[in-house]
Design a protein around this motif. Structure first.
Motif, PDB file in Angstrom:
ATOM      1  N   GLY A 167      -2.677   1.427 -17.853  1.00 19.51           N
ATOM      2  CA  GLY A 167      -2.712   0.575 -16.673  1.00 19.51           C
ATOM      3  C   GLY A 167      -1.445   0.558 -15.849  1.00 19.51           C
ATOM      4  O   GLY A 167      -1.414  -0.044 -14.778  1.00 19.51           O
ATOM      5  N   TRP A 168      -0.381   1.241 -16.300  1.00 21.54           N
ATOM      6  CA  TRP A 168       0.841   1.265 -15.498  1.00 21.54           C
ATOM      7  C   TRP A 168       1.729   2.453 -15.868  1.00 21.54           C
ATOM      8  O   TRP A 168       1.611   3.034 -16.937  1.00 21.54           O
ATOM      9  N   VAL A 169       2.603   2.758 -14.930  1.00 20.37           N
ATOM     10  CA  VAL A 169       3.668   3.734 -15.151  1.00 20.37           C
ATOM     11  C   VAL A 169       4.918   3.146 -14.512  1.00 20.37           C
ATOM     12  O   VAL A 169       4.853   2.500 -13.466  1.00 20.37           O
ATOM     13  N   GLU A 170       6.049   3.324 -15.170  1.00 20.44           N
ATOM     14  CA  GLU A 170       7.316   2.831 -14.644  1.00 20.44           C
ATOM     15  C   GLU A 170       8.205   4.027 -14.301  1.00 20.44           C
ATOM     16  O   GLU A 170       8.437   4.898 -15.137  1.00 20.44           O
ATOM     17  N   ILE A 171       8.662   4.042 -13.054  1.00 22.87           N
ATOM     18  CA  ILE A 171       9.488   5.137 -12.558  1.00 22.87           C
ATOM     19  C   ILE A 171      10.729   4.529 -11.910  1.00 22.87           C
ATOM     20  O   ILE A 171      10.606   3.697 -10.999  1.00 22.87           O
ATOM     21  N   ASP A 172      11.885   4.925 -12.377  1.00 24.50           N
ATOM     22  CA  ASP A 172      13.156   4.407 -11.839  1.00 24.50           C
ATOM     23  C   ASP A 172      13.180   2.882 -11.803  1.00 24.50           C
ATOM     24  O   ASP A 172      13.633   2.276 -10.832  1.00 24.50           O
ATOM     25  N   GLY A 173      12.662   2.254 -12.851  1.00 28.20           N
ATOM     26  CA  GLY A 173      12.703   0.802 -12.973  1.00 28.20           C
ATOM     27  C   GLY A 173      11.634   0.058 -12.198  1.00 28.20           C
ATOM     28  O   GLY A 173      11.582  -1.170 -12.232  1.00 28.20           O
ATOM     29  N   VAL A 174      10.765   0.773 -11.483  1.00 31.91           N
ATOM     30  CA  VAL A 174       9.686   0.139 -10.721  1.00 31.91           C
ATOM     31  C   VAL A 174       8.369   0.408 -11.438  1.00 31.91           C
ATOM     32  O   VAL A 174       8.043   1.561 -11.746  1.00 31.91           O
ATOM     33  N   ARG A 175       7.622  -0.648 -11.691  1.00 34.44           N
ATOM     34  CA  ARG A 175       6.337  -0.517 -12.377  1.00 34.44           C
ATOM     35  C   ARG A 175       5.213  -0.431 -11.350  1.00 34.44           C
ATOM     36  O   ARG A 175       5.124  -1.250 -10.447  1.00 34.44           O
ATOM     37  N   TYR A 176       4.354   0.567 -11.527  1.00 37.45           N
ATOM     38  CA  TYR A 176       3.202   0.791 -10.651  1.00 37.45           C
ATOM     39  C   TYR A 176       1.940   0.578 -11.478  1.00 37.45           C
ATOM     40  O   TYR A 176       1.812   1.135 -12.567  1.00 37.45           O
ATOM     41  N   ASP A 177       1.016  -0.199 -10.940  1.00 34.13           N
ATOM     42  CA  ASP A 177      -0.244  -0.457 -11.647  1.00 34.13           C
ATOM     43  C   ASP A 177      -1.405   0.295 -10.997  1.00 34.13           C
ATOM     44  O   ASP A 177      -2.553  -0.118 -11.077  1.00 34.13           O
ATOM     45  N   HIS A 178      -1.074   1.394 -10.344  1.00 34.78           N
ATOM     46  CA  HIS A 178      -2.075   2.257  -9.712  1.00 34.78           C
ATOM     47  C   HIS A 178      -1.601   3.700  -9.854  1.00 34.78           C
ATOM     48  O   HIS A 178      -0.432   3.950 -10.172  1.00 34.78           O
ATOM     49  N   ASP A 179      -2.492   4.637  -9.637  1.00 33.77           N
ATOM     50  CA  ASP A 179      -2.138   6.057  -9.707  1.00 33.77           C
ATOM     51  C   ASP A 179      -1.073   6.363  -8.660  1.00 33.77           C
ATOM     52  O   ASP A 179      -1.092   5.794  -7.557  1.00 33.77           O
ATOM     53  N   VAL A 180      -0.164   7.254  -9.006  1.00 30.79           N
ATOM     54  CA  VAL A 180       0.929   7.589  -8.100  1.00 30.79           C
ATOM     55  C   VAL A 180       1.111   9.090  -7.963  1.00 30.79           C
ATOM     56  O   VAL A 180       0.654   9.872  -8.808  1.00 30.79           O
ATOM     57  N   VAL A 181       1.822   9.441  -6.896  1.00 36.11           N
ATOM     58  CA  VAL A 181       2.292  10.805  -6.687  1.00 36.11           C
ATOM     59  C   VAL A 181       3.813  10.734  -6.634  1.00 36.11           C
ATOM     60  O   VAL A 181       4.371   9.937  -5.881  1.00 36.11           O
ATOM     61  N   VAL A 182       4.459  11.542  -7.452  1.00 36.10           N
ATOM     62  CA  VAL A 182       5.908  11.686  -7.383  1.00 36.10           C
ATOM     63  C   VAL A 182       6.142  12.988  -6.616  1.00 36.10           C
ATOM     64  O   VAL A 182       5.686  14.057  -7.032  1.00 36.10           O
TER      65      VAL A 182
END
Length: 115
Positions: free
Chosen positions: A6-21
């Motif tokens: 339900g989440w991914v954390e990138i550079d200290g920011v938590r996202y609760d949706h699919d993301v593109v890096v």
């Protein structure tokens, strides 16, 4: 970087949706609306080729596809056709997150946060 269902954390920011890096390491929400029409066919909104048009502008050295916590994100054949133009790694999201921590090359990562 870390992830759980339900989440991914990138550079200290938590996202609760699919993301593109992106190759510049910016993070945006995955725009899966173009793939929603395929949900009834796949039982889940898949990753389809129509979502991947932005790659031509980014030209990543490698493309990472995180298929969810348990690897259940469907990938359409037209997305797989796009993958052929890039070195591509398709694995469950936790595996991808671990790989990204060590990746020195310009990359694009599409990370599904559920299933």
């Amino acid at each position: 970087m870390k992830t759980r269902n339900g989440w991914v954390e990138i550079d200290g920011v938590r996202y609760d949706h699919d993301v593109v890096v992106h190759t510049d390491r910016s993070v945006t929400k995955r725009h899966k609306k173009p793939s929603k029409r395929l949900k009834s066919t796949y039982g889940h909104t898949p990753l389809s080729g129509v979502e991947l048009g932005f790659l031509i502008h980014e030209q990543p050295a490698i493309l990472y596809i995180g298929t969810g916590q348990y690897g259940d994100l469907p990938v359409t054949p037209d997305a797989e056709d796009v993958f052929r133009h890039y070195e591509t790694v398709v694995r469950p999201t936790p595996d991808i997150v671990d790989l990204l921590k060590e990746e020195p090359r310009p990359f694009v990562a599409i990370l599904h946060v559920n299933c």
